[in-house]
Design an enzyme around this catalytic site. Structure first.
Site, PDB file in Angstrom:
ATOM      1  N   ASP A 197       0.826  -1.206   0.000  1.00 36.71           N
ATOM      2  CA  ASP A 197       0.000   0.000   0.000  1.00 36.71           C
ATOM      3  C   ASP A 197       0.859   1.254   0.000  1.00 36.71           C
ATOM      4  O   ASP A 197       2.087   1.198  -0.057  1.00 36.71           O
ATOM      5  CB  ASP A 197      -0.997  -0.016   1.166  1.00 36.71           C
ATOM      6  CG  ASP A 197      -0.323  -0.116   2.519  1.00 36.71           C
ATOM      7  OD1 ASP A 197       0.754   0.495   2.695  1.00 36.71           O
ATOM      8  OD2 ASP A 197      -0.863  -0.805   3.408  1.00 36.71           O
ATOM      9  N   LYS A 211      -3.704   3.238  -0.680  1.00 32.00           N
ATOM     10  CA  LYS A 211      -4.892   3.844  -0.081  1.00 32.00           C
ATOM     11  C   LYS A 211      -4.561   5.250   0.393  1.00 32.00           C
ATOM     12  O   LYS A 211      -3.591   5.466   1.100  1.00 32.00           O
ATOM     13  CB  LYS A 211      -5.369   3.027   1.117  1.00 32.00           C
ATOM     14  CG  LYS A 211      -5.984   1.676   0.752  1.00 32.00           C
ATOM     15  CD  LYS A 211      -6.485   0.992   2.004  1.00 32.00           C
ATOM     16  CE  LYS A 211      -7.203  -0.288   1.691  1.00 32.00           C
ATOM     17  NZ  LYS A 211      -7.759  -0.903   2.908  1.00 32.00           N
TER      18      LYS A 211
END
Length: 457
Positions: free
Chosen positions: A248, A270
């Site tokens: 991520d 994210k």
């Protein structure tokens, strides 16, 4: 990366060294060991160097260097005289002919550099600094020499003898790589080191006969707050054996570089209100790759079980019957506070610490405000930058002092770390002033006042 490391086959390839002294001799030894045919051009040639020329079936040209000396077909050229002008001339003439050329200890006049070498033939390890620090390269070579058993060369040769048979029986490249990895971690290695080749061959035969395709597995790995040196040993080991790495936005580039280079890397970054892959999609990816027999590293910033949604991911894996491991990481609260010089607890200021998220499921930070205004307590807010003004207002409204110290630690533990200190009444206004961006950790409490004394970066 400013240079591209390669291994060059020189068996029966004609190479030229310009120079006949000890500098040339050092390079000549390496070329002859590699099987090259060695030519030398120099007005005076050291007797030891002359013997290497004869050993390699090369030619000695006892004369000064001339441009046409490079008209002969050479695989590579080394300028090894003690005359910088001659070395530069060799380089320029070699460049005109598109020949690989090295001028010893003269980086501007090099097309290639010769690294420091750890020789466990057929296994070779090289260390290069792009000419910036040859002494450092040699020191690292010395350290590596102590870590690599001399028997590694025997193991590499033994593996080469079995390579075709293993490839024929285990046709899937990923499965074949796992077979070799497991084999090198087995007692077979010691048998080869000790020249017990009959036993080693029996073990190889048995391993191939018993081989079955591995099942997929997921490693839920905490990558820590950003500094790659804060990774755990287990995290690093699993990162380097995974077939697929799903990572991520909070995983720093230096940490990602430590993953196996040929692993498939899948970005599921994210950011607030901008998920490139939603959580349900990430869960599905983990299941899909594992069911295909892959070893999957789910690499998360910080610790996977502290505001990392790791629990949701392993619930999905459990439901699908997929084996998994969880590797804790240093959470941002620990890493960022330490690098900012702010202890989260201190006998004079805080006997407890609370970790909170400022980014809740409904998008609004509704917290148990009355519980957060106790004395001698430190609050640590993850993902609280957007809602920070509201959070500060609510804490003050529920009885917290407006002058309570607050610290913002942006990109903590990385070279881009930025720390801004204020109070509940003014910290929100400093976000724009100091250009603070996510990821940022917020620390609220009297311990923040210790930063002035304890900061060390």
């Amino acid at each position: 990366m400013e240079i591209f490391p390669i291994s060059l086959k020189l068996q029966q390839q004609r190479c030229l060294i310009v120079g006949g002294g000890h500098i040339a001799y050092r390079k000549a030894i390496l070329l002859v060991k590699a099987g090259a045919i060695l030519d030398i051009v120099a007005p005076d040639i050291d007797p030891q160097l002359m013997s290497l020329i004869e050993q390699s079936a090369g030619t000695a040209y006892v004369k000064l260097f001339e441009d046409h000396d490079l008209d002969r077909v050479y695989r590579l050229v080394i300028a090894a005289t003690d005359n910088a002008d001659v070395n530069k001339r060799v380089f320029e003439q070699a460049e005109l002919r598109n020949l690989l050329v090295n001028s010893v200890d003269d980086i501007p006049n090099c097309r290639f550099m010769v690294p420091a070498i750890i020789d466990r033939s057929p296994l070779l390890i090289s260390v290069a600094s792009n000419g910036a620090s040859p002494v450092l390269s040699r020191q690292l070579r010395t350290q590596i020499e102590t870590l690599v058993p001399h028997g590694m060369g025997k193991l590499a040769e033994f593996s080469g003898q079995w390579r075709s048979r293993v490839k024929a029986q285990i046709t899937n490249p990923d499965e074949r790589r796992i077979f070799w990895e497991e084999l090198y971690a087995s007692p077979l290695k010691e048998q080869v080191f000790n020249d017990n080749l009959d036993i080693a061959n029996q073990m190889m035969t048995q391993s191939l006969a018993e081989w079955t395709a591995p099942k997929g597995e997921v490693y839920l790995v905490g990558a820590g707050p950003g500094d790659p040196e804060l990774l755990t040993l287990k995290a690093l080991r699993l990162m380097q054996q995974a077939d697929v790495v799903i990572y991520d936005r909070l995983v720093s580039a230096p940490i990602l570089e430590l993953c196996r280079r040929d692993a498939e890397k899948v970005y599921v970054g994210k950011a607030r209100s901008n998920h490139s892959v939603p959580q349900e999609g990430i869960n599905a990816l983990l299941v899909k790759y594992a069911q295909a027999g892959k070893r999957v590293c789910r690499l998360k910033g910080g610790d996977p079980f502290i505001f990392g949604r790791g629990g949701e991911e392993i619930q999905e894996l459990f439901a699908a019957g997929i084996p998994f491991q969880v590797v804790p990481g240093i959470t941002a609260a620990s890493g960022c506070s330490a690098y900012a010089g702010i202890p989260l607890t201190h006998r004079d200021y805080a006997q407890s610490v609370r970790f909170l998220t400022g980014h809740l499921k409904e998008g609004s930070p509704e917290l148990p405000w009355s519980e957060l205004v106790y004395e001698n307590q430190t609050l640590v807010l993850y993902m609280g930058l957007v809602g920070l003004e509201h959070i500060c207002q609510q804490l003050i409204a529920h009885g917290q002092r407006p002058d309570m110290p607050v610290a913002l630690v942006s990109k903590g533990t990385t070279p881009e770390q930025k720390v801004v200190v204020g109070t509940l009444s003014n910290i929100a206004s400093k976000i724009a002033e100091y250009q603070i961006h996510a990821p940022t950790l917020t620390i609220i409490g009297e311990v923040v006042s210790l930063r002035e004394q304890l900061q060390w970066l």
